[in-house]
Scaffold this motif. Structure first.
Motif, PDB file in Angstrom:
ATOM      1  N   GLN A  16       4.742 -10.876   2.498  1.00 21.40           N
ATOM      2  CA  GLN A  16       3.305 -10.686   2.714  1.00 21.40           C
ATOM      3  C   GLN A  16       2.586 -10.127   1.490  1.00 21.40           C
ATOM      4  OE1 GLN A  16       1.527 -11.806   4.989  1.00 21.40           O
ATOM      5  NE2 GLN A  16       2.651 -12.026   6.880  1.00 21.40           N
ATOM      6  N   PRO A  17       3.089  -9.075   0.817  1.00 20.01           N
ATOM      7  CA  PRO A  17       2.397  -8.567  -0.368  1.00 20.01           C
ATOM      8  C   PRO A  17       2.312  -9.597  -1.494  1.00 20.01           C
ATOM      9  CG  PRO A  17       3.960  -6.946   0.430  1.00 20.01           C
ATOM     10  CD  PRO A  17       4.234  -8.205   1.178  1.00 20.01           C
ATOM     11  N   LEU A  18       3.337 -10.447  -1.604  1.00 25.16           N
ATOM     12  CA  LEU A  18       3.307 -11.479  -2.646  1.00 25.16           C
ATOM     13  C   LEU A  18       2.271 -12.549  -2.343  1.00 25.16           C
ATOM     14  CD1 LEU A  18       7.080 -11.768  -3.485  1.00 25.16           C
ATOM     15  CD2 LEU A  18       5.259 -11.455  -5.155  1.00 25.16           C
ATOM     16  N   LEU A  19       1.994 -12.784  -1.064  1.00 27.09           N
ATOM     17  CA  LEU A  19       0.948 -13.743  -0.704  1.00 27.09           C
ATOM     18  C   LEU A  19      -0.411 -13.303  -1.238  1.00 27.09           C
ATOM     19  CD1 LEU A  19       1.733 -14.763   3.004  1.00 27.09           C
ATOM     20  CD2 LEU A  19       1.981 -16.158   0.959  1.00 27.09           C
ATOM     21  N   ASP A  20      -0.608 -11.981  -1.331  1.00 18.91           N
ATOM     22  CA  ASP A  20      -1.868 -11.450  -1.860  1.00 18.91           C
ATOM     23  C   ASP A  20      -2.067 -11.787  -3.332  1.00 18.91           C
ATOM     24  OD1 ASP A  20      -2.690 -10.368   0.511  1.00 18.91           O
ATOM     25  OD2 ASP A  20      -1.835  -8.393   0.121  1.00 18.91           O
ATOM     26  N   LEU A  21      -0.982 -12.108  -4.021  1.00 16.20           N
ATOM     27  CA  LEU A  21      -1.067 -12.395  -5.452  1.00 16.20           C
ATOM     28  C   LEU A  21      -1.268 -13.870  -5.755  1.00 16.20           C
ATOM     29  CD1 LEU A  21       1.836 -10.142  -6.801  1.00 16.20           C
ATOM     30  CD2 LEU A  21      -0.556  -9.531  -6.399  1.00 16.20           C
ATOM     31  N   LEU A  22      -1.183 -14.727  -4.740  1.00 12.07           N
ATOM     32  CA  LEU A  22      -1.327 -16.154  -4.975  1.00 12.07           C
ATOM     33  C   LEU A  22      -2.776 -16.521  -5.255  1.00 12.07           C
ATOM     34  CD1 LEU A  22       1.020 -17.655  -2.223  1.00 12.07           C
ATOM     35  CD2 LEU A  22       1.543 -17.132  -4.595  1.00 12.07           C
ATOM     36  N   CYS A  23      -2.967 -17.456  -6.154  1.00 13.47           N
ATOM     37  CA  CYS A  23      -4.319 -17.897  -6.514  1.00 13.47           C
ATOM     38  C   CYS A  23      -4.864 -18.893  -5.493  1.00 13.47           C
ATOM     39  CB  CYS A  23      -4.297 -18.578  -7.889  1.00 13.47           C
ATOM     40  SG  CYS A  23      -3.738 -17.523  -9.231  1.00 13.47           S
ATOM     41  N   GLY A  24      -6.194 -18.931  -5.389  1.00 14.92           N
ATOM     42  CA  GLY A  24      -6.871 -19.950  -4.584  1.00 14.92           C
ATOM     43  C   GLY A  24      -6.633 -19.802  -3.096  1.00 14.92           C
ATOM     44  N   ASN A  25      -6.601 -20.929  -2.402  1.00 14.05           N
ATOM     45  CA  ASN A  25      -6.447 -20.974  -0.960  1.00 14.05           C
ATOM     46  C   ASN A  25      -4.991 -20.675  -0.583  1.00 14.05           C
ATOM     47  OD1 ASN A  25      -6.676 -21.453   1.770  1.00 14.05           O
ATOM     48  ND2 ASN A  25      -6.663 -23.690   1.569  1.00 14.05           N
ATOM     49  N   THR A  26      -4.774 -19.564   0.093  1.00 14.72           N
ATOM     50  CA  THR A  26      -3.410 -19.173   0.454  1.00 14.72           C
ATOM     51  C   THR A  26      -3.027 -19.603   1.869  1.00 14.72           C
ATOM     52  OG1 THR A  26      -4.153 -17.015   1.286  1.00 14.72           O
ATOM     53  CG2 THR A  26      -3.534 -17.150  -1.057  1.00 14.72           C
ATOM     54  N   PHE A  27      -3.930 -20.313   2.551  1.00 19.66           N
ATOM     55  CA  PHE A  27      -3.637 -20.690   3.945  1.00 19.66           C
ATOM     56  C   PHE A  27      -2.353 -21.510   4.084  1.00 19.66           C
ATOM     57  CE2 PHE A  27      -4.000 -23.700   7.503  1.00 19.66           C
ATOM     58  CZ  PHE A  27      -4.031 -22.797   8.549  1.00 19.66           C
ATOM     59  N   PRO A  28      -2.102 -22.506   3.206  1.00 13.05           N
ATOM     60  CA  PRO A  28      -0.841 -23.253   3.337  1.00 13.05           C
ATOM     61  C   PRO A  28       0.386 -22.356   3.237  1.00 13.05           C
ATOM     62  CG  PRO A  28      -2.349 -24.402   1.870  1.00 13.05           C
ATOM     63  CD  PRO A  28      -2.943 -23.058   2.128  1.00 13.05           C
TER      64      PRO A  28
END
Length: 311
Positions: A181-193
């Motif tokens: 979950q914390p790494l998802l916060d670092l993803l660029c753009g639309n993280t829904f996928p």
């Protein structure tokens, strides 16, 4: 912190408990003590079962595997947490972070499926006692454990590959180890996928074995209720109660972490839940099984008497 696409990022910063630095010494002592206690408790359980011939049954074989998984599972993250408490913010290489996530998922998912395998064992023991030794042969037990590790490795590999091949727009992980979950916060753009990916994998890794557990216990409870004597009912239920407690602890905390959308994510709550299923559950598992199981208590007492005689 948004820094733009950091595709060449080589390391992350684990913030850990940065908001409560005054509590670091106390937390360090508590977590180190719990870690040592967990290692000792699980090692004692595994050693006792392996050296006592009366415990060489499928149920205790699975319990040994559970103890080994708990030791590995806990050892993936505790050293990093303790390092964080000693020095504050920890720098961790991208490779080490990826390996930590893979190992965490490998052992965590394997434990989910192992708990399901243990429920199958109880199902055949209670519902099909005459065919139990034939169905749950040593070959079948080893195959089930191997399958648990295969599922864990597959989930860990897919999750880690997709996460670390995605563009990142930050380097500070608001956690004490490389969690999803914390790494998802670092993803660029639309993280829904990516959020959908986490939920779908969680459905496979958490919900599907949990449903197998529920299915098994529906039949187990039904069989117990149709037993002729209250003594038989109590004996049958006592062999299942420890497993039910462990299932409730593990699936409850893991499910509340991964089976929810990112919009409900809270760093403080997630850290607390992570500590619950990664630190407390591995400690409570051997305690639950040893305190609620007469055969394990008898074997432990026998080992203790032998140890006292030697000394």
């Amino acid at each position: 912190m948004i820094l733009g696409n950091l595709s060449g990022l080589s390391e992350f910063r684990l913030l850990g408990f940065s908001g409560s630095s005054h509590l670091h010494p106390l937390l360090f002592v508590i977590l180190l003590s719990l870690y040592i206690l967990t290692l000792v408790a699980n090692t004692v359980i595994a050693f006792t079962i392996n050296t006592d011939s009366t415990l060489h049954t499928p149920m205790y074989f699975f319990l040994t595997q559970l103890s080994c998984l708990d030791i590995c599972y806990l050892s993936v993250m505790i050293p990093t947490i303790l390092e964080n408490l000693m020095v504050g913010t920890v720098s961790i290489s991208k490779t080490r972070c990826a390996m930590q996530m893979f190992s965490f998922l490998l052992f965590g998912v394997a434990e989910c499926f192992l708990l399901a395998a243990m429920s199958l064992d109880r199902y055949f023991a209670v519902c099909h006692p005459l065919h139990y030794t034939i169905i749950m042969s040593s070959r079948v037990c080893r195959s089930l454990v191997f399958g648990c590790y295969i599922c864990g490795a597959a989930v860990g590999f897919i999750h880690t590959l997709i996460t670390f091949s995605s563009p990142l727009c930050g380097s500070a992980i608001d956690h004490f180890f490389c969690e999803i979950q914390p790494l998802l916060d670092l993803l660029c753009g639309n993280t829904f996928p990516r959020e959908l990916q986490v939920i779908l994998v969680a459905v496979f890794a958490i919900l599907s074995p949990f449903l197998l557990v529920v299915y098994s216990y529906i039949h187990i409870i039904s069989t117990i209720l149709h037993m002729a004597s209250a003594e038989s009912q109590q004996k049958a239920f006592s062999t299942c109660s420890s497993h039910l407690l462990v299932v409730a602890l593990f699936y409850g905390t893991a499910g509340s972490t991964y089976l929810r959308p990112k919009s409900t994510y809270c760093a403080a709550v997630d850290k607390f839940l992570s500590l619950s299923y990664s630190v407390l559950t591995p400690l409570l598992n051997p305690i639950i099984y040893s305190l609620r199981n007469k055969e394990v208590k008898r074997a432990l007492k026998k080992k203790w008497r032998k140890t006292n005689l030697v000394w």
